[in-house]
Scaffold this motif. Sequence first.
Motif, mmCIF file in Angstrom:
data_model
loop_
_atom_site.group_PDB
_atom_site.id
_atom_site.type_symbol
_atom_site.label_atom_id
_atom_site.label_comp_id
_atom_site.label_asym_id
_atom_site.label_seq_id
_atom_site.Cartn_x
_atom_site.Cartn_y
_atom_site.Cartn_z
ATOM 1 N N ALA A 124 0.847 -1.192 0.000
ATOM 2 C CA ALA A 124 0.000 0.000 0.000
ATOM 3 C C ALA A 124 0.882 1.240 0.000
ATOM 4 C CB ALA A 124 -0.874 0.007 1.262
ATOM 5 N N PRO A 125 0.633 2.280 -0.774
ATOM 6 C CA PRO A 125 -0.373 2.277 -1.832
ATOM 7 C C PRO A 125 0.105 1.544 -3.083
ATOM 8 C CG PRO A 125 0.752 4.389 -1.802
ATOM 9 C CD PRO A 125 1.330 3.576 -0.674
ATOM 10 N N GLY A 126 1.401 1.198 -3.153
ATOM 11 C CA GLY A 126 1.917 0.424 -4.288
ATOM 12 C C GLY A 126 2.001 1.241 -5.568
ATOM 13 N N ASN A 127 2.364 0.559 -6.634
ATOM 14 C CA ASN A 127 2.402 1.192 -7.960
ATOM 15 C C ASN A 127 2.029 0.134 -8.996
ATOM 16 O OD1 ASN A 127 4.777 -0.326 -8.624
ATOM 17 N ND2 ASN A 127 6.040 1.211 -7.595
ATOM 18 N N ALA A 128 2.092 0.517 -10.270
ATOM 19 C CA ALA A 128 1.602 -0.400 -11.312
ATOM 20 C C ALA A 128 2.445 -1.670 -11.423
ATOM 21 C CB ALA A 128 1.568 0.333 -12.652
ATOM 22 N N GLY A 129 3.713 -1.616 -10.977
ATOM 23 C CA GLY A 129 4.573 -2.791 -11.082
ATOM 24 C C GLY A 129 4.415 -3.759 -9.916
ATOM 25 N N MET A 130 4.186 -3.228 -8.723
ATOM 26 C CA MET A 130 4.143 -4.076 -7.528
ATOM 27 C C MET A 130 2.938 -5.023 -7.546
ATOM 28 S SD MET A 130 5.399 -1.040 -5.103
ATOM 29 C CE MET A 130 5.226 -1.603 -3.442
ATOM 30 N N GLY A 131 1.909 -4.653 -8.307
ATOM 31 C CA GLY A 131 0.714 -5.491 -8.397
ATOM 32 C C GLY A 131 0.987 -6.866 -8.978
ATOM 33 N N GLN A 132 2.115 -7.027 -9.664
ATOM 34 C CA GLN A 132 2.437 -8.347 -10.224
ATOM 35 C C GLN A 132 2.852 -9.348 -9.143
ATOM 36 O OE1 GLN A 132 5.211 -7.715 -13.411
ATOM 37 N NE2 GLN A 132 3.798 -6.361 -14.476
ATOM 38 N N GLN A 133 3.440 -8.836 -8.043
ATOM 39 C CA GLN A 133 3.900 -9.757 -6.997
ATOM 40 C C GLN A 133 3.068 -9.698 -5.717
ATOM 41 O OE1 GLN A 133 6.709 -7.520 -8.071
ATOM 42 N NE2 GLN A 133 8.168 -8.943 -8.951
ATOM 43 N N ALA A 134 2.267 -8.637 -5.589
ATOM 44 C CA ALA A 134 1.560 -8.444 -4.319
ATOM 45 C C ALA A 134 0.164 -7.893 -4.588
ATOM 46 C CB ALA A 134 2.346 -7.457 -3.448
ATOM 47 N N THR A 135 -0.716 -8.011 -3.601
ATOM 48 C CA THR A 135 -2.034 -7.390 -3.711
ATOM 49 C C THR A 135 -1.896 -5.937 -3.254
ATOM 50 O OG1 THR A 135 -2.877 -9.524 -3.008
ATOM 51 C CG2 THR A 135 -4.463 -7.714 -3.117
ATOM 52 N N VAL A 136 -2.366 -5.027 -4.100
ATOM 53 C CA VAL A 136 -2.141 -3.594 -3.854
ATOM 54 C C VAL A 136 -3.400 -2.950 -3.271
ATOM 55 C CG1 VAL A 136 -1.570 -1.417 -4.989
ATOM 56 C CG2 VAL A 136 -0.470 -3.519 -5.751
ATOM 57 N N TYR A 137 -3.208 -2.155 -2.216
ATOM 58 C CA TYR A 137 -4.317 -1.424 -1.589
ATOM 59 C C TYR A 137 -4.003 0.068 -1.609
ATOM 60 C CZ TYR A 137 -5.668 -5.988 0.176
ATOM 61 O OH TYR A 137 -6.034 -7.294 0.260
ATOM 62 N N PRO A 138 -4.736 0.845 -2.408
ATOM 63 C CA PRO A 138 -4.413 2.276 -2.533
ATOM 64 C C PRO A 138 -4.929 3.116 -1.359
ATOM 65 C CG PRO A 138 -6.232 1.713 -3.993
ATOM 66 C CD PRO A 138 -5.871 0.452 -3.250
#
Length: 439
Positions: free
Chosen positions: A31-45
Motif C-alpha cells: 500500500a499504496p503500491g504502484n503499477a509494477g508491484m501489483g504483479q507480486q503483491a495485492t495492492v491497496y491504494p
Amino acid sequence: MQVLVVGSGAREHAIVRALANDPDVEGLFCAPGNAGMGQQATVYPIDVSDPAAIVELATGVRADLVVIGPEVPLVNGAVDALSTQGIAAFGPTKAAAELEGSKAFAKEVMEAAGVPTARAAVCSDLASVNAAFDEFGAPHVVKDDGLAAGKGVVVTDDRAAALEHALACLAKAGARVVIEEFLDGPEVSLFCVTDGTTVVPLQPAQDFKRVGDGDSGPNTGGMGAYTPLDWAPSNLVQTVVATVAQPTINEMQRRGTPFAGLLYIGLALTSRGIRVVEFNARFGDPETQVVLAQLESPLSALLHASATGTLAALPALQWRAGAAVTVVLAANGYPTKPVTGDPIEGIPEAELVPDVHVLHAGTASDEEGQLISAGGRVLSVVAQADDLAGAAGRAYEAIGKIDLVGSHYRSDIAETAIRGMIQVPTESTDTANTAEVTT
Ligand code: AMP
Ligand code: GLY
C-alpha cells in the motif's frame, strides 16, 4: 508469514521482489503500491501518511509483519500505532525517526555519541547563517532542517545562492536551517539493520544524487547506484559499525527512544577520516534496489528479527558474488517539474537482457490498461553480472530499450569505479573524530 509493505517507490518494489522470492512469505500485500508491484503483491491504494489506515489494513490482511518503506509514515508514528496493536513492524518509532526527521536532532545525537560528522551550525536567523558561512568558508552546505525528500540540500560556491536557499528554509514558521562545513572525498551509503541493540550491516553501496552526468545539476532523490564498492578500504564496514552505528544505537537506547529498523548512514570518506553526511531512518532509494538484488539470505527473517528484537540470533547474511547496478529513468522535467501521464513502452524488451529486472516507481495504468508515468523517478533498471562493468553494460543496454517521451537518465552510473578512478583521500595526522556542534 503474511507481509504488508508500505510505500510506492522502486525501493518498495525491490523489497516486494525480495519478499516474493522468499519461501517464508506466503502472502504479500502493499500500500499504496504502484503499477509494477501489483504483479507480486495485492495492492491497496490507502493513504499511508495516516497510521490508523495502515493499522486497519494490516489487521484486515492479518499481517505478521509490516515493512514501512518511506520516511513520512515513520515520522507520523506508523510503527507506534502498529506496535500498540501487537503487530510486528519494521521501522523506527516516531521518536526514533527524528534521526531523519530533524537534521538538528541527528547532529545532537552524533555529538552525544562521539560520532564523526561535519561541523555544523543550527541557525534560525540570517545573522547566524552569515556567521556560519564566514566560519566554514566555501563551498557552502545549506540544509533544510526538516524532511525534504533529498532535495532540501544545496551545496554551492556561490554565497548568494547559498543565502537564498537558507532564506527559503527560514521562511517556514519556526524553521531552522543547518549550515555545515564541506566534506570532500567519495560518498558511501551503508545500511544497518538494527533491533535497537544489535546492528547487522548490509553491503555498502554508492548513490548518485545529482541529476546530471559528472555530478552536475541539482540534487535529486537519487539517479542510480551500485554495489559492492571494490575501491573502499576493506575494514570500512567494521569501522563504521564500531564508530558510527553502534554508538548511535546505544545513545538512542540511553535516551529511552531505542532505534529499531534501518539506520541509513550516508558517509564521506574524507582526508580526515570517515564523516557522517546524513542519517536516514529507512532504506535508501535507489541503493536498496542493488543491495537487495545481491542479498541471498531471506529478507523476511532479517526484517522480522529487527521488528521483534531477535537480531542477535540471526545467522550471518549471505551475499551473491559479482555486482549490481541500477540506473533510474526520470520523467521529463525531473527534479524541478516532472511531467506525468505519458505512455511507457519497452519494459518486456529491457527484461530480456540477461540478469536485468525493471522496478517501478512513478508508474500507473490508465483506463485502457496502458502503463503511464506518474511521478518524477519512473523506473529503476537493475542489472547484475560477474563484475561492475558487466552489470553497468547490461543496465544501459536494457534502459536503452525503454521509451518514455522526454525521459532522461545519467549515463555515468558506476563509471569512475569501473575505471578505478575513485580516490579515497589518505588520512592525515588529524584523527579528531568527535562531532563539534555549535547551536
Ligand atoms: P543530505 O540530504 O544531508 O544527504 O545531503 C544530500 C547530498 O548533499 C549528500 O549526499 C551530499 O552529496 C551533499 N552533501 C550534504 N552534506 C554535505 C557536506 N557537509 N559536504 C559535502 N557535501 C554534502
Ligand atoms: N538515496 C538517498 C536516499 O534514499 O535518501
